[in-house]
Design a protein around this motif. Structure first.
Motif, PDB file in Angstrom:
ATOM      1  N   LEU A  56       0.816  -1.225   0.000  1.00  0.00           N
ATOM      2  CA  LEU A  56       0.000   0.000   0.000  1.00  0.00           C
ATOM      3  C   LEU A  56       0.840   1.262   0.000  1.00  0.00           C
ATOM      4  O   LEU A  56       0.322   2.342   0.250  1.00  0.00           O
ATOM      5  N   PRO A  93     -12.796  -7.129  -5.356  1.00  0.00           N
ATOM      6  CA  PRO A  93     -12.557  -7.315  -3.915  1.00  0.00           C
ATOM      7  C   PRO A  93     -12.908  -8.718  -3.437  1.00  0.00           C
ATOM      8  O   PRO A  93     -12.121  -9.337  -2.707  1.00  0.00           O
ATOM      9  N   SER A  97     -10.124 -11.492  -2.349  1.00  0.00           N
ATOM     10  CA  SER A  97     -10.131 -12.031  -0.983  1.00  0.00           C
ATOM     11  C   SER A  97     -10.172 -13.541  -1.012  1.00  0.00           C
ATOM     12  O   SER A  97      -9.422 -14.224  -0.309  1.00  0.00           O
TER      13      SER A  97
ATOM     14  N   GLY B  30     -10.015  -6.889   0.905  1.00  0.00           N
ATOM     15  CA  GLY B  30     -10.745  -6.783  -0.367  1.00  0.00           C
ATOM     16  C   GLY B  30     -11.306  -5.398  -0.609  1.00  0.00           C
ATOM     17  O   GLY B  30     -11.077  -4.799  -1.653  1.00  0.00           O
ATOM     18  N   MET B  33      -8.071  -2.359   1.011  1.00  0.00           N
ATOM     19  CA  MET B  33      -6.730  -2.146   0.452  1.00  0.00           C
ATOM     20  C   MET B  33      -6.668  -2.355  -1.057  1.00  0.00           C
ATOM     21  O   MET B  33      -5.984  -1.617  -1.746  1.00  0.00           O
ATOM     22  N   VAL B  34      -7.388  -3.375  -1.545  1.00  0.00           N
ATOM     23  CA  VAL B  34      -7.262  -3.703  -2.970  1.00  0.00           C
ATOM     24  C   VAL B  34      -7.638  -2.523  -3.872  1.00  0.00           C
ATOM     25  O   VAL B  34      -6.909  -2.223  -4.829  1.00  0.00           O
ATOM     26  N   VAL B  37      -4.716  -0.227  -4.016  1.00  0.00           N
ATOM     27  CA  VAL B  37      -3.609  -0.776  -4.814  1.00  0.00           C
ATOM     28  C   VAL B  37      -3.922  -0.621  -6.300  1.00  0.00           C
ATOM     29  O   VAL B  37      -3.087  -0.158  -7.092  1.00  0.00           O
TER      30      VAL B  37
END
Lengths: 262, 164
Positions: A56, A93, A97, B30, B33-34, B37
């Motif tokens: 990040l 997402p 995950s 998910g 952060m994703v 990014v």
């Protein structure tokens, strides 16, 4: 076999045991003991959060860590774009995950931590776990399908161009193949992980028992088994990645059905 | 197989903790952060694209300027050549003028000289005639004892000179 002989039980590694006296924790009448399985879920979660958080930094020129995190997000993004199209991006997402959670669970379960006395537990080798993940994916497919298409979603079960008299036959077949999806999704991962771990354990028992039985057996059974084990370990690392990929890929394919019908 | 043997006693804790931890992963990783990014990646791609576009534009501008410079240069060269040609023509013209003036002067001098020569010859010839006439008169007087007048002698000399 007598109990005093050193014996390897290939199934013992899948045993679930409550940790730290949590055996009787309950929530609304259900047992929620914090088991070794839950511990490794927690470990996978923490490691995954650390991994992604390391990416990040948001630098224009990424370092190695950021690069690898961006590789995974890009990989999932490309997969969804290829399979679902532009509408697939909103599932990144969830699929990310899913993929990373399974991948980290599989790989952490393969870590040779037994050497230092910690016994990794591969919770993806329990169909309770893989089944829940499969049901979540399937539920998303159903919700998206009926949300976007309403009852028209049932046309998914009639391939376009089916002659009218064939519809009563085709419809149940397609419906059954659709309903079997969560089972095949969950079972595939569970079976692959369990089979690999059992195989490694059986081979290790060959190594141990063969070596204990004397030099001749050690040379004939122990050493070849050990070499095979090393090879299978490498294969299992590959399987860990492939099964996570297959789970994510199939989920995205099913989502494509729900998003775009045929 | 513990997965089946322990199913009844462990399924609830398995499902519960899986939902808890997968939920944490989904929410924090998910959803949290994703997107950031992917945003970074998109930003970088955009930056690269815009940098490339800027570079292309700069190159196009440079090409354009070079073309303009070349046109200007060609014009300058043409102008310079025109000036050189004009200077050459001027020089040639003035040379010619000078030359022709000199020629004229020479021609005039030549003509003058020829005239002078002709005059000198005429006067010389006249003198020769006079001298010849006097000589003839003298010779005649000495040889024949005849005295001829100057005019007669003169006409005789003239006759002889004409006949050679």
């Amino acid at each position: 076999m007598a109990a005093e002989v050193a014996k390897v039980d290939p199934m013992h590694q899948f045993t679930i045991a409550p940790l730290g006296g949590s055996a009787n924790w309950e929530l609304a009448g259900f047992n929620i003991a914090f088991t070794n399985s839950a511990l490794w879920m927690a470990i996978a979660t923490v490691v995954l959060i650390i991994f992604v958080a390391g990416g990040l930094k948001r630098e224009l020129v990424p370092g190695r860590w950021q690069m690898s995190v961006e590789f995974f997000t890009g990989f999932i993004d490309d997969m969804l774009e290829a399979n679902v199209g532009k509408a697939g991006r909103k599932y990144v997402p969830y699929i990310f995950s899913l993929f990373m959670f399974i991948l980290f669970a599989n790989i952490l379960g393969l870590m040779p931590l037994g050497v230092v006395g910690v016994h990794p537990f591969t919770f993806t080798s329990h169909f309770t776990v893989t089944g829940v993940l499969a049901i979540i994916s399937f539920a998303i497919v159903l919700v998206v399908g009926f949300w976007k298409h309403g009852l028209h979603f049932f046309s998914l079960f009639i391939p376009s161009g089916t002659p009218l008299p064939m519809i009563p036959i085709i419809f149940p077949i397609e419906l059954i193949s659709f309903l079997v999806r969560p089972f095949s999704l969950g079972l595939r991962l569970f079976v692959a992980m369990m089979a690999g771990h059992v195989l490694l354990e059986v081979l290790s028992s060959f190594v141990i028992d063969g070596t204990n039985a004397g030099a001749g057996f050690a040379a004939l059974v122990g050493i070849p088994s050990f070499i095979l084990m090393v090879g299978i370990c490498a294969l299992e690392i590959l399987v860990a990645g492939i099964q996570a990929y297959v789970f994510a890929l199939l989920t995205s394919l099913y989502i494509n059905d729900a998003e775009n019908l045929h | 197989m513990p997965q089946i043997a322990q199913l009844a006693e462990t399924y609830s804790s398995q499902v519960f903790w899986l939902l808890v931890f997968f939920g944490i992963v989904f929410v924090f990783v998910g959803r949290g952060m994703v997107p950031k990014v992917m945003d970074t990646v998109a930003q970088r791609d955009q930056q690269i694209a815009s940098d490339l576009a800027a570079a292309t534009a700069a190159r196009a501008k440079a090409d354009e300027e070079e073309e303009a410079w070349r046109v200007r240069e060609n014009e300058n060269r043409a102008a310079a050549q025109a000036i050189v040609a004009e200077a050459k023509a001027d020089a040639a013209a003035s040379n010619e003028k000078t030359l022709s003036a000199a020629q004229e002067r020479l021609d005039a001098k030549l003509a003058q000289a020829e005239q002078d020569i002709a005059a000198a010859r005429t006067s010389a010839l006249a003198e020769v005639e006079t001298v010849a006439a006097e000589a003839a008169q003298d010779i005649v007087q000495r040889l024949a004892g005849v005295s001829v007048t100057a005019a007669t002698a003169k006409s005789a000399v003239k006759k002889a000179m004409i006949h050679g």
